[in-house]
Design an enzyme around this catalytic site. Sequence first.
Site, PDB file in Angstrom:
ATOM      1  N   HIS A 169       0.847  -1.189   0.000  1.00  0.00           N
ATOM      2  CA  HIS A 169       0.000   0.000   0.000  1.00  0.00           C
ATOM      3  C   HIS A 169       0.885   1.242   0.000  1.00  0.00           C
ATOM      4  O   HIS A 169       1.521   1.564   1.004  1.00  0.00           O
ATOM      5  CB  HIS A 169      -0.907   0.004   1.221  1.00  0.00           C
ATOM      6  CG  HIS A 169      -1.713   1.247   1.351  1.00  0.00           C
ATOM      7  ND1 HIS A 169      -2.793   1.508   0.545  1.00  0.00           N
ATOM      8  CD2 HIS A 169      -1.588   2.313   2.168  1.00  0.00           C
ATOM      9  CE1 HIS A 169      -3.303   2.679   0.872  1.00  0.00           C
ATOM     10  NE2 HIS A 169      -2.587   3.196   1.850  1.00  0.00           N
TER      11      HIS A 169
ATOM     12  N   ASP B 186       0.915   5.134  -0.305  1.00  0.00           N
ATOM     13  CA  ASP B 186       0.187   6.396  -0.358  1.00  0.00           C
ATOM     14  C   ASP B 186       0.839   7.303  -1.387  1.00  0.00           C
ATOM     15  O   ASP B 186       2.058   7.537  -1.350  1.00  0.00           O
ATOM     16  CB  ASP B 186       0.203   7.068   1.012  1.00  0.00           C
ATOM     17  CG  ASP B 186      -0.726   6.375   1.998  1.00  0.00           C
ATOM     18  OD1 ASP B 186      -1.860   6.068   1.606  1.00  0.00           O
ATOM     19  OD2 ASP B 186      -0.311   6.145   3.145  1.00  0.00           O
TER      20      ASP B 186
ATOM     21  N   ASP C 131      -7.605   1.757   2.144  1.00  0.00           N
ATOM     22  CA  ASP C 131      -7.302   2.764   3.171  1.00  0.00           C
ATOM     23  C   ASP C 131      -8.171   4.012   3.080  1.00  0.00           C
ATOM     24  O   ASP C 131      -7.896   5.008   3.735  1.00  0.00           O
ATOM     25  CB  ASP C 131      -5.816   3.154   3.060  1.00  0.00           C
ATOM     26  CG  ASP C 131      -5.334   3.977   4.242  1.00  0.00           C
ATOM     27  OD1 ASP C 131      -5.884   3.818   5.343  1.00  0.00           O
ATOM     28  OD2 ASP C 131      -4.408   4.788   4.065  1.00  0.00           O
TER      29      ASP C 131
ATOM     30  N   HIS D  71      -6.307   9.942  -0.973  1.00  0.00           N
ATOM     31  CA  HIS D  71      -6.931   9.956   0.348  1.00  0.00           C
ATOM     32  C   HIS D  71      -6.056  10.510   1.471  1.00  0.00           C
ATOM     33  O   HIS D  71      -6.479  10.458   2.644  1.00  0.00           O
ATOM     34  CB  HIS D  71      -7.464   8.566   0.708  1.00  0.00           C
ATOM     35  CG  HIS D  71      -6.413   7.505   0.870  1.00  0.00           C
ATOM     36  ND1 HIS D  71      -6.232   6.484  -0.036  1.00  0.00           N
ATOM     37  CD2 HIS D  71      -5.490   7.306   1.831  1.00  0.00           C
ATOM     38  CE1 HIS D  71      -5.256   5.704   0.366  1.00  0.00           C
ATOM     39  NE2 HIS D  71      -4.784   6.182   1.502  1.00  0.00           N
TER      40      HIS D  71
END
Length: 1006
Positions: A263, A265, A375, A579
């Site tokens: 994951h 970001d 997420d 996000h």
Amino acid sequence: MHDDRKLVEARLERVLRERVRPAVHPATTPLSVEIWSTDGEPVPVAEGLVAPTRPIAPGTPWGTPWGTSWFKVTGTVPAEWAGRTVEAVLDLGFTPRTPGFQCEGLVHLPDGTPVKGLHPRNAYVRVGAPVAGGERVHWRIEAASNPDLEADGVPFRPTPMGDRATAGDAPQYVLGEMRLAVFDETVWNLVMDLEVLGELMAELPVDGARRWEILRAVGRALDAIDLQDVNGTARAARGELAGVLARPAAATAHRVSAVGHAHIDSAWLWPLRETVRKVARTASNMTALLDEEPDFVFAMSQAQQYAWLKEHRPEVYARVKKAVADGRFVPAGGMWVESDTNMPGSEAMARQFVHGKRFFLEEFGVESDEAWLPDTFGFAAGLPQIIKAAGSRRLLTQKISWSRTNDFPHHTFSWEGIDGTRVFTHFPPVDSYNCEMTGRQIAHAARNFKEKGVATRSLAPTGYGDGGGGTTREMVAKAARMRDLEGAATVEWETPADFFAKAEAEYPDPPVWVGELYLELHRATLTSQARTKRGNRRGESLLTEAELWAATAAARTGFRYPYEELDRIWKTVLLHQFHDILPGSSIAWVHREARATYARLAEELEAIIAGAQRALVGEGTRELVFNPAPHARGGVPAGGAAPFDGQGDKAVPTPRDGGGYVLDNGLLRIEIDGRGLVVSAYDRIAGREAIAPGQAANLLQLHPDFPNQWDAWDVDAFYRNAGCDLTDVAGLSVAGGAVRVERAFGASRVVQLLSVPISAKRLDIDTEVDWHETEKFLKLAFPLDVKADRYASETQFGHVYRPTHQNTSWEWAKFEACNHRFVHVDEPGWGAAVVNDATYGHDVTRTVRGDGGTTTTVRASLLRAPRYPDPETDQGTHRFRHALVPGATVGDAVREGHRANLPERRVTGGAAEVAPLVTVDNDAVVVSAVKLADDRGGDLVVRVYEAHGGRARATLRADGFDTARAVLTDLLERPDTDAEPPARADGGLVLALRPFQMVTLRLPSV
């Protein structure tokens, strides 16, 4: 038999730590290391490879904050190691505390070929298996000295490290050992055996035979190890464990589909430019692991990250493309980024899928069937329809497990959106999108799974994210041991598509959850970093306009439709909806760059709009008003232009008895008292007062705001326990047809302009705040004399209802929620709306007064001032526009919301008018996009939706386009073969829409 369980377990822990793990590398030799550093932006690889270096020894500090260093690492494999497996262990100065969030590196061959990433828990590079001895090794490592924002171990502490301008130049890391090492595969496998069995054993019931069977086998294995000759006795120790590792899982064991994952970001505690490099390191790492592990499958979402690889690291991208073609590296999710889903507008949310899925189709020839959002901070109720309209039908997320008040009742279910669309949804019960494949995690997934008895499968996204490097060989080894192991869930590497297909097949009729998936955490992300949110809203609105006017001008005048520019700008806006960007939870550097980017995009879009409008009006002196909104106003049709009719005039303020002013246009009478507060908003048409008795609207309220953790993310319910009303007035006057109110509080000042249009039942409130508070929350309150048990707030392609009461813990937890352009409250026969041009967070509460009446209070959230991760969050000047609309229906709220966000434009030219390119004869059917088709074939694409929440029929007409050949399409503008073709009548298309239904039409030119 005596209970020696704790004795054996403690023995296992120490022997592993002090003897067995160190024996994985029984012989080492140091490498020579040299360094070259730059404190500025990263240099191209070709430049870093040839940069002059100087020697550096282990224990030497290196790396200024956000700097880049290139290490030259050389050495020779000792001749006596011939026939052995050899790897390099390269420690940049890693700490074991966090697998990401610190220094990282990408290893290259001297010619620039990437080898693999270096990460805190993945710091090896294989040399040979076996080696001949005498091999010369030479690598160049591009190392990023990204600061650890929690290096002191204290979370959420304000830090200057979030921007290069404030981070200083002190070295961040101390170089560790860089050595060649013999890799003893037998000992490494013994480590994996012991870890898997030790972790499994700890999860089994103490009174169960299986736990004791494993304990005795572990004890025998430890007895077989000669602590002075681990390498010589490891094989015998493994033999003692073979039997318990061979016992098959029970037929009823839970089934875990492991998916390699990292994951990443797209920005957070690092800037966008660093994410480009994080993706390159992780992709290099994962393609290398795919070569080593034939059963392993890796999934990566976010088309933007693939696009970065293609642009910046084409050699890594080539490896990714090959792995995708082999079916081992899976483009997941089909979105441009893993965006926030609460705040993006209707079109932006649709375009996340349009641009993401199109990239995967064009680059790889694959189409994801799922939305992959592990997420994201909650999910808007309009999303299922968008997912399905993009050609997908599934959703994966994990974040709802973070909710703090209520335990979500399902892990696999059908999620129904506001229009009735359902998508098959899965929440991994492992409760992590960074699964490490530990026994504890796998056991938790099996115990936690809520669908026991009717379903057997769950998914586990496995790997370290955010600079942790993805899945490790250790995770793969543990998964292999748990593939079929008594006492554990079974684990198998599978693609997301394979998991979903099997999960749906075994659970064809799952329970249904209706409405939004509200995250009971991170509610303050609806307000933090107000400039970022304003930039997003303005960017969305300008893109809507640019497409509308450019399409109109292209069809009418031959104006060049700016395909490339719009595509690029859309992708940039979509990127900033990630996000941790749009929600305001990134470091100062990210938001500083976002503000500059939004300003640049706005300038480009304004130029496109101006060019298209000039082409439409030609030369002349007539003044026309262009109306980009989907509803007619002031005599100007929606999507057209007509002469100005004076609708911009305002009611003239007059003095009020007792102090203050009155604004009265014959439709609405507003009383503003001497404090600058609205004490009356009288709807003359309905003969009704909007403001609750004895209360005042336009009331600014200031609360303390110091959540227990996650400062930029969270606002905790106790913030409401204290606060003050800002009623002191520093100035009250008339300014240009408006009442000007000035206030001072703390170190901040507010100036408001209150006005009433001459012919609209609306109070406009223009608020400018010079904000210099910290850890405070500013609200704008409207106490309304309305008995409303629920209220409506706009979301994508419609609105969602939420209760105003708190009968249950689920309702209590929604004390801060998201709206787009409006909030609407009503009782039978009368309602009111509060609209905005840039805010998202709000709350709605109700109280019963002494007179028996009910007050429903709508509060817009304006500003916060958290200090982590950006200690200067939102300091400075902000502007907000709100409007109170007494007597409003939901339709009025929809119309006024568009008015506030898509204002008219005055243009001088020779045309008498500009007829709309597209017309719809029912205000309940809103046009959300008018554009030319993305394939550049010249077709017109129109998207509409039912906005009031009821059934609607409308006739759509398009000037210059062939309605007889119009087709319904998906969001990617491909024919929807399952849809009934639209009816045709009187040269138009007759649309019959369900509540909140959205449809896309493609019309060829005549």
